[in-house]
Scaffold this motif. Structure first.
Motif, short mmCIF file in Angstrom:
data_model
loop_
_atom_site.label_atom_id
_atom_site.label_comp_id
_atom_site.label_asym_id
_atom_site.label_seq_id
_atom_site.Cartn_x
_atom_site.Cartn_y
_atom_site.Cartn_z
N LEU A 1 0.83 -1.43 -0.02
CA LEU A 1 0.15 -0.04 0.12
C LEU A 1 0.97 1.39 -0.15
N HIS A 2 0.67 2.10 -0.82
CA HIS A 2 1.41 3.38 -1.19
C HIS A 2 0.47 4.49 -0.65
N GLU A 3 1.04 5.41 0.06
CA GLU A 3 0.19 6.50 0.77
C GLU A 3 0.56 7.87 -0.10
N GLY A 4 -0.34 8.20 -0.82
CA GLY A 4 0.07 9.29 -1.67
C GLY A 4 -0.70 9.77 -2.73
N ASP A 5 -0.39 10.57 -3.90
CA ASP A 5 -0.97 10.85 -5.02
C ASP A 5 -1.24 9.87 -6.18
N ALA A 6 -2.37 9.51 -6.38
CA ALA A 6 -2.59 8.32 -7.46
C ALA A 6 -1.94 8.89 -8.87
N VAL A 7 -1.67 9.95 -9.26
CA VAL A 7 -1.18 10.35 -10.59
C VAL A 7 0.42 10.47 -10.66
N ARG A 8 1.01 10.18 -9.29
CA ARG A 8 2.45 10.25 -9.27
C ARG A 8 3.02 8.74 -8.78
N LEU A 9 2.39 8.18 -8.15
CA LEU A 9 2.79 6.73 -7.42
C LEU A 9 2.32 5.66 -8.18
N LEU B 1 -17.85 11.00 -11.12
CA LEU B 1 -19.22 11.64 -11.31
C LEU B 1 -19.16 13.02 -11.71
N PRO B 2 -19.94 13.48 -12.65
CA PRO B 2 -19.91 14.84 -13.03
C PRO B 2 -20.46 15.56 -12.23
N LEU B 3 -20.20 16.79 -12.03
CA LEU B 3 -20.81 17.80 -11.11
C LEU B 3 -22.23 18.26 -11.76
N THR B 4 -22.29 18.18 -13.10
CA THR B 4 -23.48 18.66 -13.89
C THR B 4 -23.65 17.60 -14.81
N GLY B 5 -24.76 17.11 -15.02
CA GLY B 5 -25.18 16.14 -15.89
C GLY B 5 -24.82 14.91 -15.48
N GLY B 6 -24.47 13.88 -16.60
CA GLY B 6 -24.26 12.55 -15.79
C GLY B 6 -25.44 11.67 -15.36
N GLU B 7 -25.13 10.61 -14.90
CA GLU B 7 -26.09 9.71 -14.21
C GLU B 7 -26.42 10.25 -12.81
N PRO B 8 -27.71 10.66 -12.44
CA PRO B 8 -27.94 11.30 -11.17
C PRO B 8 -27.50 10.22 -10.26
N LEU C 1 -14.25 13.82 -15.64
CA LEU C 1 -12.98 13.51 -16.19
C LEU C 1 -11.87 13.87 -15.75
N ASP C 2 -12.06 14.96 -14.72
CA ASP C 2 -10.61 15.62 -14.28
C ASP C 2 -9.62 14.81 -13.96
N LEU C 3 -9.83 13.85 -13.01
CA LEU C 3 -8.90 12.83 -12.32
C LEU C 3 -8.31 11.94 -13.71
N LEU C 4 -9.15 11.50 -14.44
CA LEU C 4 -9.06 10.65 -15.39
C LEU C 4 -7.98 11.00 -16.48
N ARG C 5 -8.19 12.24 -16.63
CA ARG C 5 -7.35 13.32 -17.58
C ARG C 5 -5.96 12.93 -17.12
N ASP C 6 -5.58 12.86 -15.92
CA ASP C 6 -4.31 12.68 -15.58
C ASP C 6 -4.07 11.36 -15.41
N LEU C 7 -4.88 10.32 -15.11
CA LEU C 7 -4.64 9.01 -14.75
C LEU C 7 -4.14 8.18 -16.17
N VAL C 8 -4.72 8.71 -17.37
CA VAL C 8 -4.42 8.15 -18.53
C VAL C 8 -2.95 8.11 -18.82
#
Length: 292
Positions: free
Chosen positions: A175-183, A201-208, A229-236
């Protein structure tokens, strides 16, 4: 919790189930009978298959059950009340501060399990990384189902880490404690499988999202910007850096992102065999792709 039962003596199992079901149905619960049954089993400390054989509840057990039903009627998730959720074959400890694992995610983990098992059968010791591990459910399931895999999990949220440590204790998971887009650091190009169930989940729209989910489960595990998709943009790109050629990336997304989630991989240019998959209800739910 009020209602008719046997007059003059303590209510029995059937009476308590009826009372609980009616109380929860009156609050709009989508599964009142199932919730009442799970909570009664918890109050009586018995397995569902043995509930019908349970001795008559004592006053303390009845009181405890009434408290559980009242808390469920107020919106507290059943899993937080019992302290556990089942994920594949794993009993996962959960409570306030951590996202409750869902059955839909079991399908995603199944993809990773099949890939890891095939590599082990071929004589490899595949390295698997679970980004945004939360409770640790995905990492725990894969580690137990594919003993030959080397599994890592990453989580930054301190509340979720409490639960991840509990659930991964005794598992062959680092287990690594820290940022998923760096570790994890130092593993670029050395990983065979990256899996993730990030906030999407989107803040607006999407599946309620249900009011209960929004009010009781951690927002940091749910929402990720206007389109989700904010985090996914960095995870990809992070996953592309971690994976060796031919490595598998699988991640969950909102049904409204059926086109936009796979589109992140296509736009990155380092992926092939990009495929979107549906959940048990037929909704677009997760993506798999290979590092080209």
């Amino acid at each position: 919790m009020t209602g008719p039962d046997v007059v003059g003596r303590q209510p029995g199992v059937a009476g308590l189930l009826g009372l609980g079901s009616r109380r929860l149905a009156g609050t709009g619960s989508p599964t009142p009978a199932a919730d009442a049954r799970v909570l009664l089993c918890h109050a009586l400390d018995t397995e569902p298959s043995r509930l019908i054989l349970a001795p008559p509840p004592d006053p303390e057990q009845v009181s405890r059950y009434r408290e559980l039903i009242a808390a469920r009627a107020a919106g507290t998730p059943v899993q937080y009340l019992t302290g556990e959720a089942w994920f594949r074959s794993e009993r996962i400890e959960v409570g306030p501060g951590v996202f409750i694992p869902r059955p839909e995610t079991e399908l995603l983990v199944g993809e990773a399990v099949a890939e890891a098992a095939a590599r082990v059968a071929a004589g490899e010791s595949p390295t698997v990384i679970d980004l945004c591990t939360g409770s640790g459910a995905m990492a725990a399931a894969l580690a137990r189902e594919v003993p030959g895999a080397r599994v890592h999990a990453v989580e930054a949220d301190p509340d979720a880490l409490v639960w991840a440590r509990r659930n991964l204790a005794g598992c062959a998971v680092t287990l690594h404690e820290g940022d998923a887009v760096r570790l994890p650091e130092g593993m670029d190009g050395l990983v065979d499988i990256v899996m993730a169930n990030p906030p999407y989940l989107p803040l607006t729209g999407g599946e309620p999202a249900s009011r209960q989910v929004v009010e009781t489960e951690p927002g940091a595990a749910l929402f990720s910007g206007e389109d989700g998709l904010d985090l996914l943009r960095d995870l990809v790109p992070h996953a592309a850096a971690l994976l060796r050629r031919g490595g598998l990336f699988c991640f969950e997304h909102d049904p409204s992102q059926e086109a936009s989630a796979p589109g992140l991989l296509a736009a990155d240019g380092r992926w092939e065999q990009i495929e979107d998959h549906r959940d048990l209800a037929g909704r677009s739910r997760y993506v798999t792709a290979r590092r080209s």
